[in-house]
Every structure is written in structure tokens, then in C-alpha cells.
Design a protein around this motif. Structure first.
Motif, PDB file in Angstrom:
ATOM      1  N   SER A  97      88.581  -4.478   8.024  1.00  0.00           N
ATOM      2  CA  SER A  97      89.631  -4.444   9.049  1.00  0.00           C
ATOM      3  C   SER A  97      89.049  -3.844  10.319  1.00  0.00           C
ATOM      4  CB  SER A  97      90.825  -3.618   8.578  1.00  0.00           C
ATOM      5  OG  SER A  97      90.439  -2.275   8.318  1.00  0.00           O
ATOM      6  N   GLY A  99      90.421  -2.365  14.483  1.00  0.00           N
ATOM      7  CA  GLY A  99      91.487  -2.123  15.448  1.00  0.00           C
ATOM      8  C   GLY A  99      91.206  -0.864  16.222  1.00  0.00           C
ATOM      9  N   LYS A 109      96.771  -3.762  18.270  1.00  0.00           N
ATOM     10  CA  LYS A 109      96.506  -4.857  17.326  1.00  0.00           C
ATOM     11  C   LYS A 109      95.436  -4.477  16.306  1.00  0.00           C
ATOM     12  CE  LYS A 109      95.566  -9.831  17.169  1.00  0.00           C
ATOM     13  NZ  LYS A 109      95.290 -11.034  17.974  1.00  0.00           N
ATOM     14  N   TRP A 110      95.736  -4.747  15.032  1.00  0.00           N
ATOM     15  CA  TRP A 110      94.776  -4.582  13.943  1.00  0.00           C
ATOM     16  C   TRP A 110      94.597  -5.915  13.238  1.00  0.00           C
ATOM     17  CZ3 TRP A 110      91.928  -0.637  11.400  1.00  0.00           C
ATOM     18  CH2 TRP A 110      91.885   0.570  12.119  1.00  0.00           C
ATOM     19  N   ILE A 111      93.357  -6.181  12.823  1.00  0.00           N
ATOM     20  CA  ILE A 111      93.027  -7.419  12.122  1.00  0.00           C
ATOM     21  C   ILE A 111      92.422  -7.069  10.765  1.00  0.00           C
ATOM     22  CG2 ILE A 111      91.543  -9.470  12.135  1.00  0.00           C
ATOM     23  CD1 ILE A 111      91.773  -9.474  15.170  1.00  0.00           C
ATOM     24  N   ILE A 120      90.228 -14.391   9.046  1.00  0.00           N
ATOM     25  CA  ILE A 120      91.301 -13.409   9.203  1.00  0.00           C
ATOM     26  C   ILE A 120      92.372 -13.607   8.132  1.00  0.00           C
ATOM     27  CG2 ILE A 120      93.145 -12.613  10.732  1.00  0.00           C
ATOM     28  CD1 ILE A 120      91.355 -13.379  13.087  1.00  0.00           C
ATOM     29  N   SER A 123      97.053 -10.218  10.925  1.00  0.00           N
ATOM     30  CA  SER A 123      97.017  -9.463  12.176  1.00  0.00           C
ATOM     31  C   SER A 123      98.351  -8.744  12.331  1.00  0.00           C
ATOM     32  CB  SER A 123      96.750 -10.376  13.375  1.00  0.00           C
ATOM     33  OG  SER A 123      97.837 -11.239  13.609  1.00  0.00           O
TER      34      SER A 123
END
Length: 221
Positions: A97, A99, A109-111, A120, A123
Motif C-alpha cells: 500500500s 499514501g 488518497k491511499w492505494i 491496484i 483506492s
């Protein structure tokens, strides 16, 4: 022979010189310059990075005990602001992850990534370490699996759920984490299966049930 001895002497001295440049402190006892700290009782790194008078700046690498080939996390401390860019990794060096964090809390925003893949998985949007905004989940083939709105860490508003082929399967509404409002369920062909309203998680009013795309039954709740 003399030249060989000089080269040997320099090669032996070089690591000592490098080590002498590490783990220094300023006149006030604050960490300053490049630091590398090992796990206690080992010569294996716990973290490494650069300090400027006690404050982290630039890239820091953090390691998990027993796994030293790849860092478990890389954090980039921006100079002049409190926001930290973070990426977490598997033991094989694949991203888990990434962000930003503010005061050790997720922000913006975090992925998240599928296991052992660069594709991905999800999100999300955070504010003060709580979900706030649109969460999007993806299948491994990159098709959208779900789009759901959040507020203060709970589902709030529309939620759309799809099949792996992109067909809308559920159209739902939430309030404070509970199903609330009109809901429609579809089959894999895109035909309605049933629809009706929820009130804080419970079916209410008239619900319609369909067969082959046509109204088949109605029930009152």
C-alpha cells in the motif's frame, strides 16, 4: 609492492571512514546527518535515513527483523511540512500500500495492491485516519468491483457493486453504515431481480421481485 600496500590500506580504511560519518549528533545532542541503526545484538539494519538537527528529512528505510533484503516500509519526510509519503512492502519487495500520513494518521488518497502484483486492489480517501470519500475496489483484471462513498469511517450514500465482467449487480444506499434508502439488485444479464427500500438496515414498504426481467411478485414489509 608499495602501491599494492597503499591500495590495501585505503580499502581497509574506507569502511571506517564511512562509519565515522554515521550516527552523529549536533551540539545540542540531536541526531544530525546520516543514521543507520541495527536491531539490538545484530549487524542487521532496523532503519536508515537522514536527520537534520533531530528532524527526519528525505527518505527513510525501515526493516522487519529477520527480513533484510528489502525494506518493509519506505517513508519520505518532506522538508518544511509535516506530511509523510509512505509505501509498505512485502518480504519480496512488492508494494502492499502507499499514501500519505500526517501526525502518524492516514490522510488523503491511499492505494492498496493485489498480492504479489502491481495492479491496484483498492483506492480510498482518508481524513484524520478515517475513510471520507469514494472507496473503489478492483478485480485482479482491473475491472471495478465496487464503488462506495464513506463519511467519518462509515458507508454514507451510494454503493455500486459490479461483476468481474463489468455488469452492475447491486445499487444500494447507506446512512451511518446501515442500508437506508432505495436498493436494486440485478442478475448477471443486467435484469432486475428485486428492488425496494431499506430503513436503517431493515426492509420496509413494498418490495418488487422480478423473473426474466418482468415483475413477478410484490411483498410488503
Amino acid at each position: 609492492m608499495i602501491k599494492h600496500n597503499i591500495i590495501l590500506y585505503i580499502s581497509l580504511l574506507f569502511p571506517i571512514i564511512c562509519l565515522s560519518q554515521l550516527n552523529k549528533k549536533d551540539t545540542e545532542g540531536r541526531r544530525d546527518g546520516k543514521w543507520k541503526v541495527n536491531f539490538e545484538g545484530t549487524n542487521k539494519p532496523k532503519f536508515e535515513g537522514t536527520f537534520e538537527h533531530g528532524k527526519r528529512i528525505g527518505e527513510f528505510k525501515f526493516y522487519k527483523r529477520g527480513f533484510y533484503e528489502y525494506p518493509s516500509a519506505i517513508m519520505d519526510f518532506g522538508k518544511g511540512n509535516d506530511t509523510v509519503s509512505v509505501t509498505y512492502y512485502t518480504q519480496q519487495g512488492k508494494p502492499i500500500s502507499k499514501g500519505k500520513m500526517l501526525d502518524k494518521e492516514r490522510e488523503g488518497k491511499w492505494i492498496y495492491f493485489h498480492k504479489d502484483s502491481d495492479s491496484i486492489m483498492m483506492s480510498e480517501i482518508y481524513k484524520d485516519d478515517q475513510l471520507n470519500g469514494l472507496q473503489v475496489t478492483y478485480f485482479p483484471n482491473s475491472q471495478i468491483a465496487e464503488k462506495t462513498l464513506y463519511k467519518n469511517g462509515e458507508k454514507e450514500g451510494e454503493s455500486l457493486i459490479y461483476s468481474e465482467k463489468g455488469q452492475l449487480m447491486k445499487k444500494l444506499q447507506y446512512h451511518q453504515g446501515e442500508l437506508n434508502g432505495h436498493a436494486i439488485y440485478y442478475n448477471s444479464s443486467g435484469e432486475k431481480m428485486m428492488e425496494g427500500d431499506y430503513s436503517m438496515g431493515e426492509k420496509t414498504g413494498s418490495w418488487k421481485y422480478y423473473k426474466d426481467g418482468k415483475l413477478d411478485e410484490e411483498k410488503e414489509f
